[in-house]
Design a protein around this motif. Structure first.
Motif, PDB file in Angstrom:
ATOM      1  N   ASP A  61      -5.508  -1.475  12.391  1.00 58.18           N
ATOM      2  CA  ASP A  61      -4.750  -1.481  11.126  1.00 58.18           C
ATOM      3  C   ASP A  61      -5.622  -1.863   9.939  1.00 58.18           C
ATOM      4  OD1 ASP A  61      -2.476  -0.717  12.408  1.00 58.18           O
ATOM      5  OD2 ASP A  61      -1.614  -2.736  12.530  1.00 58.18           O
ATOM      6  N   TRP A  62      -6.479  -2.881  10.134  1.00 62.93           N
ATOM      7  CA  TRP A  62      -7.271  -3.356   8.993  1.00 62.93           C
ATOM      8  C   TRP A  62      -8.248  -2.305   8.494  1.00 62.93           C
ATOM      9  CZ3 TRP A  62     -12.275  -3.025  10.463  1.00 62.93           C
ATOM     10  CH2 TRP A  62     -12.630  -3.289  11.798  1.00 62.93           C
ATOM     11  N   SER A  85      -8.698   7.300   6.267  1.00 63.72           N
ATOM     12  CA  SER A  85      -8.837   6.556   7.509  1.00 63.72           C
ATOM     13  C   SER A  85      -9.669   7.328   8.526  1.00 63.72           C
ATOM     14  CB  SER A  85      -7.453   6.275   8.088  1.00 63.72           C
ATOM     15  OG  SER A  85      -6.771   7.504   8.258  1.00 63.72           O
ATOM     16  N   ASP A  96       0.786  -1.237   0.000  1.00 66.22           N
ATOM     17  CA  ASP A  96       0.000   0.000   0.000  1.00 66.22           C
ATOM     18  C   ASP A  96       0.823   1.294   0.000  1.00 66.22           C
ATOM     19  OD1 ASP A  96      -2.144  -1.561   2.417  1.00 66.22           O
ATOM     20  OD2 ASP A  96      -2.109  -1.794   0.253  1.00 66.22           O
ATOM     21  N   ARG A 145      -7.677   0.721   8.027  1.00 65.92           N
ATOM     22  CA  ARG A 145      -6.992   1.650   7.120  1.00 65.92           C
ATOM     23  C   ARG A 145      -6.510   0.982   5.840  1.00 65.92           C
ATOM     24  NH1 ARG A 145      -4.746   3.207  12.350  1.00 65.92           N
ATOM     25  NH2 ARG A 145      -2.887   1.971  11.934  1.00 65.92           N
ATOM     26  N   THR A 146      -6.705  -0.320   5.712  1.00 65.40           N
ATOM     27  CA  THR A 146      -6.188  -0.973   4.510  1.00 65.40           C
ATOM     28  C   THR A 146      -7.092  -0.716   3.308  1.00 65.40           C
ATOM     29  OG1 THR A 146      -7.419  -3.010   4.988  1.00 65.40           O
ATOM     30  CG2 THR A 146      -5.138  -2.894   5.803  1.00 65.40           C
ATOM     31  N   THR A 187       2.563   2.752   2.191  1.00 67.86           N
ATOM     32  CA  THR A 187       2.476   3.603   3.369  1.00 67.86           C
ATOM     33  C   THR A 187       3.825   4.190   3.764  1.00 67.86           C
ATOM     34  OG1 THR A 187       2.564   1.572   4.638  1.00 67.86           O
ATOM     35  CG2 THR A 187       0.417   2.627   4.466  1.00 67.86           C
ATOM     36  N   ASN A 229      -7.896  -2.774   1.190  1.00 68.28           N
ATOM     37  CA  ASN A 229      -8.776  -3.934   1.054  1.00 68.28           C
ATOM     38  C   ASN A 229     -10.104  -3.697   1.770  1.00 68.28           C
ATOM     39  OD1 ASN A 229     -10.037  -6.516   1.825  1.00 68.28           O
ATOM     40  ND2 ASN A 229      -8.292  -7.435   0.781  1.00 68.28           N
TER      41      ASN A 229
END
Lengths: 101, 239
Positions: free
Chosen positions: B136-137, B124, B16, B139-140, B18, B142
């Motif tokens: 964390d997930w 996010s 991603d 902000r992914t 980041t 996916n």
């Protein structure tokens, strides 16, 4: 003066843009219903340049879409929905100024 | 990618991208410190304050609303104002919120007909003053790209299966407002205190990817087999 009220059917404008709009591509050209009024605030297009005070302020609205309106291949039930907020400039009354996607 | 390197010493590809933004943030921060805009200690203090926010505040809001219909009315009418009753001022620390952008807070009430879930496709956006830092997930790309178009599949991946006659309402919080889900109070919690209720209102139930269950709090380690928690009754019939 607010251009829209709760219950109005609106279409999200599908315009060419540069920089920051907070208006996602997947919503453009889609028809939804205004479900909430939000206070006037500086629009993202000006806020992005730090113009918090002298930037253009506009009313915001929450618009609800049917998922089947957003995605042609939506696999869930017809009753599922999605909501997002828009500054006034991004909305038109549904039926006028509609753009095909 | 058109070229594929087999060099074992090739740099590890970050998912991603980041890392690019982390480098950018570091560069801007160092410049700001050098120019005297703020000090390194100011930055540290802000980070420490921001990262000390936890979902405890959101849990308190929900538990209080479950027990007190008048508070629930105030919370649904004006989340920003009602948050002050549990000690959260959305205008901290600058008087206009954080240097990020949130100022308006709305609580989304789940009902037997409507299940709410939050996502931000833009980046996010998250109700940090009441839920702390996002997982964390959240902000992914996916989660962000799939929650808006395949919400039922994504919820199923979290172990949440909702009946087809419950409307799933996804909230893409990519503007000024921040949202939090108020789950329904589960059966089996009759007579519970506010503290007991708050313990089962976990972070994920306020994002909308889980439902509160008596007997499950995030403070306890899960049992070795989590399958027992996927009661068909609570998740609406299982798959």
């Amino acid at each position: 003066m607010r251009r829209f009220k709760v219950g109005d059917r609106v279409v999200v404008r599908d315009e060419t843009t540069l920089f920051h709009t907070r208006c996602q591509g997947y919503m453009r050209g889609r028809i939804g219903t205004v479900v909430e009024d939000r206070p006037a605030w500086v629009i993202p297009e000006d806020e992005a340049w730090g113009r918090d005070e002298d930037g253009r302020h506009e009313p915001f609205y929450v618009v609800r879409f049917k998922q089947t309106e957003l995605w042609a291949d939506y696999a869930g039930p017809d009753l599922d929905t999605l909501e997002s907020e828009f500054s006034e400039r991004w909305l038109e009354p549904a039926g006028e100024g509609e753009h095909s996607v | 990618m058109s070229t594929h390197s087999h060099d074992p010493h090739a740099p590890v590809q970050e998912p991603d991208g980041t890392d690019e933004f982390e480098i950018l943030e570091l560069a801007v921060r160092e410049l700001a410190i050098e120019k005297g805009v703020f000090s390194a200690e100011d930055h540290r203090r802000f980070s420490e304050w921001a990262e000390s926010r936890t979902p405890m505040y959101g849990s308190k809001l929900v538990a209080k609303a479950w027990l007190d219909p008048a508070f629930k009315e105030r919370l649904l009418a004006d989340g920003t104002e009602a948050s002050k009753e549990v000690g959260v001022n959305w205008l901290d620390p600058t008087g206009t919120g954080t240097p990020s952008d949130y100022t308006y807070f709305y609580v989304l009430e789940n009902t037997p007909q409507v299940h709410n879930v939050i996502v931000c496709t833009l980046c996010s956006c998250y109700p940090r003053p009441v839920l702390g830092m996002s997982p964390d997930w959240y902000r992914t790309p996916n989660y962000r790209r799939r929650m808006v178009r395949q919400p039922r599949q994504v919820l199923a991946e979290f172990g949440l299966f909702l009946p087809a006659d419950v409307e799933i309402r996804v909230h893409d919080s990519n503007q000024k407002s921040r949202f939090m889900v108020m789950p329904m109070r589960p059966a089996g919690t009759e007579g519970w205190t506010e503290e007991q209720l708050a313990a089962i209102v976990t972070r994920d139930t306020m994002i909308g990817v889980a439902l509160p269950q008596p007997g499950w709090t995030a403070a306890e380690a899960p049992p070795r087999s989590g399958v027992a928690h996927q009661s068909a009754e609570i998740t609406g019939g299982g798959k």
